[in-house]
Design a protein around this motif. Structure first.
Motif, PDB file in Angstrom:
ATOM      1  N   HIS B 194       0.767  -1.121  -0.126  1.00  0.00           N
ATOM      2  CA  HIS B 194       0.009   0.062  -0.079  1.00  0.00           C
ATOM      3  C   HIS B 194       0.932   1.270   0.096  1.00  0.00           C
ATOM      4  O   HIS B 194       1.925   1.224   0.655  1.00  0.00           O
ATOM      5  CB  HIS B 194      -0.961  -0.110   1.412  1.00  0.00           C
ATOM      6  N   THR B 257      -6.340   3.036  -0.382  1.00  0.00           N
ATOM      7  CA  THR B 257      -6.332   1.800  -0.379  1.00  0.00           C
ATOM      8  C   THR B 257      -6.241   0.733   1.010  1.00  0.00           C
ATOM      9  O   THR B 257      -6.455  -0.123   1.076  1.00  0.00           O
ATOM     10  CB  THR B 257      -5.233   0.946  -1.296  1.00  0.00           C
ATOM     11  N   ALA B 258      -5.767   1.797   1.963  1.00  0.00           N
ATOM     12  CA  ALA B 258      -5.805   1.246   3.093  1.00  0.00           C
ATOM     13  C   ALA B 258      -6.014   2.422   4.448  1.00  0.00           C
ATOM     14  O   ALA B 258      -5.452   3.555   4.073  1.00  0.00           O
ATOM     15  CB  ALA B 258      -4.522   0.656   3.482  1.00  0.00           C
ATOM     16  N   ASP B 284     -10.905  -4.439  -1.729  1.00  0.00           N
ATOM     17  CA  ASP B 284     -10.729  -3.048  -1.867  1.00  0.00           C
ATOM     18  C   ASP B 284      -9.933  -2.068  -0.766  1.00  0.00           C
ATOM     19  O   ASP B 284      -9.802  -0.931  -1.172  1.00  0.00           O
ATOM     20  CB  ASP B 284     -12.170  -2.607  -2.321  1.00  0.00           C
ATOM     21  N   LEU B 285     -10.161  -2.517   0.247  1.00  0.00           N
ATOM     22  CA  LEU B 285      -9.700  -1.759   1.376  1.00  0.00           C
ATOM     23  C   LEU B 285      -9.185  -2.502   2.532  1.00  0.00           C
ATOM     24  O   LEU B 285      -9.686  -3.379   3.124  1.00  0.00           O
ATOM     25  CB  LEU B 285     -10.545  -0.680   1.946  1.00  0.00           C
ATOM     26  N   SER B 286      -7.954  -2.128   2.973  1.00  0.00           N
ATOM     27  CA  SER B 286      -7.166  -2.853   4.038  1.00  0.00           C
ATOM     28  C   SER B 286      -7.651  -1.983   4.979  1.00  0.00           C
ATOM     29  O   SER B 286      -7.568  -0.833   5.287  1.00  0.00           O
ATOM     30  CB  SER B 286      -5.843  -2.812   3.944  1.00  0.00           C
ATOM     31  N   THR B 347      -6.438  -7.244   6.304  1.00  0.00           N
ATOM     32  CA  THR B 347      -5.346  -6.583   5.518  1.00  0.00           C
ATOM     33  C   THR B 347      -5.110  -7.525   4.349  1.00  0.00           C
ATOM     34  O   THR B 347      -4.836  -8.842   4.554  1.00  0.00           O
ATOM     35  CB  THR B 347      -4.328  -6.180   6.426  1.00  0.00           C
ATOM     36  N   PRO B 350      -2.873  -4.458  -1.912  1.00  0.00           N
ATOM     37  CA  PRO B 350      -3.948  -3.837  -2.648  1.00  0.00           C
ATOM     38  C   PRO B 350      -4.014  -4.323  -4.016  1.00  0.00           C
ATOM     39  O   PRO B 350      -3.235  -4.987  -4.727  1.00  0.00           O
ATOM     40  CB  PRO B 350      -3.153  -2.200  -2.767  1.00  0.00           C
ATOM     41  N   ARG B 351      -5.282  -4.193  -4.435  1.00  0.00           N
ATOM     42  CA  ARG B 351      -6.015  -4.762  -5.578  1.00  0.00           C
ATOM     43  C   ARG B 351      -5.017  -4.104  -6.951  1.00  0.00           C
ATOM     44  O   ARG B 351      -4.371  -5.048  -7.773  1.00  0.00           O
ATOM     45  CB  ARG B 351      -7.359  -4.328  -5.955  1.00  0.00           C
ATOM     46  N   PRO B 353      -1.731  -1.873  -7.098  1.00  0.00           N
ATOM     47  CA  PRO B 353      -0.703  -0.990  -6.204  1.00  0.00           C
ATOM     48  C   PRO B 353      -0.753   0.584  -7.032  1.00  0.00           C
ATOM     49  O   PRO B 353      -0.870   0.521  -8.060  1.00  0.00           O
ATOM     50  CB  PRO B 353       0.592  -1.956  -6.461  1.00  0.00           C
TER      51      PRO B 353
END
Lengths: 358, 358
Positions: B194, B257-258, B284-286, B347, B350-351, B353
């Protein structure tokens, strides 16, 4: 509870002049012990021989000797709140309810948890007596007959919130409408079309568990649905218990399409079991919880649950304690506050009504 | 904290014979007031004129008049636990930690919450003084200089758990390694790939919030990632705050993304916002939380979080209070217990980066 009609309006009881009450010295003379020994018994000190303690207690009880109230001492009043076991959000609601009532009376709340092994029962009860609280609120915690007698002798009123078993006659208790809650939860599932409905409740020894299951049974009987004995489960009110029973129920080929859980924590456990088995909530399984803790609104899906007014129950119990400490008798010994079904996202009609195999 | 070297080993301080200490009567004579007035000030009673109170307090302080400890009275010892605001599972951990230490010392825990409007500040503090606790533990609650002085004068030690602001010098404080926790959470997200990482922390006025954000900044700087100012958010530690900031952050075209949330409750709010926006966690989201409350293990997905040893922090604070009440000085004024990253299911890499647009 002993009657307290010989107190004045403020609940004050002069130490040696109460009508019909004996002085410390006359109790000591009658028991054939020293005045300090009577004082030790009154203060719950442990260093008194059991038979001596019993003799003094018995004479105190005969004479209805009245201790000065804590309020009259130089220290502010205390009220004891005793949990069998604290459990996060649930306990916090109870604590807040008691704090609210206590703040109105300018009393401080002493909190104890009996579940831990670090607080031996006898020692703890002696300290309770010695700190002379205005009263005691017990949450799912019991008192044996001797302890009840010792509190009564000292004019320390006590009120139960819910009950860990059959409440002894004459002990004020605040609960909620558990039977009606079980009925409402099950009727909701029936109305959605479910027929294979399981229930996971708390321990059979707790009246509240049994009342909820009886509400469930009554709803099913009203709808002419036969109760599958294996669909009625007792355990504890915690997440792991819900998970274990949920796993067992949902692994059956003829699994239930809906589960009524005895607590929101149990419902969380059932939801986890469903996720691990690849079952979608509410499409593959409807779940109803019990309590309406705040977390139920934030998880996904939001939990349909039976709202139990924990905070109001605790406030009511504390108000009863304060009333009793003033010498007033409560209008009812048992008060049940209403429960309410809160429909959210975890319940919907079954995918295949009356499905026997998923 | 005043030094307490003139106590005996058990913490007992004879009322009138302490070296250098004055008697009530000599204080009264010096202040030109009656003995009952000195007694009222010592007991925190409100019915004393402010200037009289100030004069008596000042003389008491000069003479380091030492009150008898609560332990010496006929009532068992009390320890006060004061929350700025109780918040379910978080508070329960703290309460349990204090109960554990208190049971070992056979002291009872008096619990207060200052957040409610039903407990006026002055009245509450007067009652605290009057009940003469062995000591006070404050959780995210402050004391003004005058209150600290009044406690010190009466030999009532106090310890902060975490801090609502800059702790005054010389006040013992137990916290946890907030900076290291923020660093570990952010490094974990960086290691997964991320780069667009946001942080939602508690109030800027709380040191713990700022330390966590500083740990986040340091981790990003180490990785040569520029911190987007709009990705650094302060709010409260509650679910709604996490939801609001989460909604704002995730509604942006260049959404993170996180997200590193300052509490597990905030993380629950962010998860809800993500669900409502149709974003899948962790794909989609950590999300990383903070605290490691038990609920984080039961929700789906299970939350990756920074474990804060709340119970141990509370036990340590209570042990410090008991030590101080015995006249011992703590080895350190500030103790920070270690935090630990607990990686669970919320976590993953990311799909896309470095994705700028979802």
């Amino acid at each position: 509870m002993s009657s307290s009609t010989d107190r004045d309006a403020a609940g004050a009881v002069p130490e040696k002049t109460v009508k019909g009450a004996a002085s410390i010295s006359s109790i000591a003379a009658e028991a054939g012990v020293s005045i300090p020994t009577v004082s030790k018994v009154l203060n719950g000190r442990p260093d008194v021989a059991p038979d001596t303690r019993a003799r003094v207690e018995s004479i105190i009880e005969q004479h209805r000797y009245r201790r000065r109230r804590a309020r009259q001492s130089s220290r502010p009043a205390l009220i004891d709140l005793v949990f069998h076991e604290m459990h996060s959000a649930w306990s916090t609601e109870i604590i807040r309810g008691v704090e609210l009532a206590a703040a109105n009376e300018r009393a401080a709340v002493v909190l104890s948890e009996l579940g831990g092994e670090h607080r031996p029962r006898r020692e703890w009860f002696d300290d309770l007596l010695a700190r002379r609280p205005l009263g005691v609120i017990l949450v799912l915690a019991g008192l044996d007959a001797e302890q009840r007698r010792q509190l009564t002798t000292r004019n320390i009123p006590f009120v139960f919130v819910d009950t860990a078993g059959e409440p002894p006659p004459g002990v004020p208790t605040v609960g909620s409408a558990n039977w009606a809650g079980g009925l409402a939860a099950t009727r909701h599932l029936l109305a959605l079309g479910h027929r294979r409905i399981a229930v996971i409740s708390g321990p059979t020894t707790m009246l509240c568990s049994r009342a909820r299951v009886d509400g469930y049974r009554s709803a099913l009987e009203d709808a002419d649905v036969v109760v599958d004995p294996d669909f009625v489960r007792y355990g504890d009110f915690y997440v792991q218990g819900g998970y274990n029973h949920g796993m067992a129920l949902l692994s059956r080929p003829d699994r239930p399409t809906a589960i009524f859980a005895g607590s929101d924590f149990q419902a969380l456990g059932v939801m986890r079991a469903a996720r691990e088995l690849g079952l979608s909530i509410p499409d593959d399984l409807s779940i109803v919880g019990y309590d309406d803790l705040s977390v139920t609104e934030w998880i996904g899906p939001q939990l349909t649950t039976v709202r139990q007014p924990l905070r109001e129950m605790a406030t009511t119990a504390a108000q009863m304690v304060f009333s009793l400490a003033r010498g007033e008798r409560p209008p009812n010994e048992r008060i049940d506050l209403a429960t309410e079904l809160v429909v959210r996202e975890s319940t919907c009609p079954p995918r295949e009504p009356n499905a026997r195999v998923p």
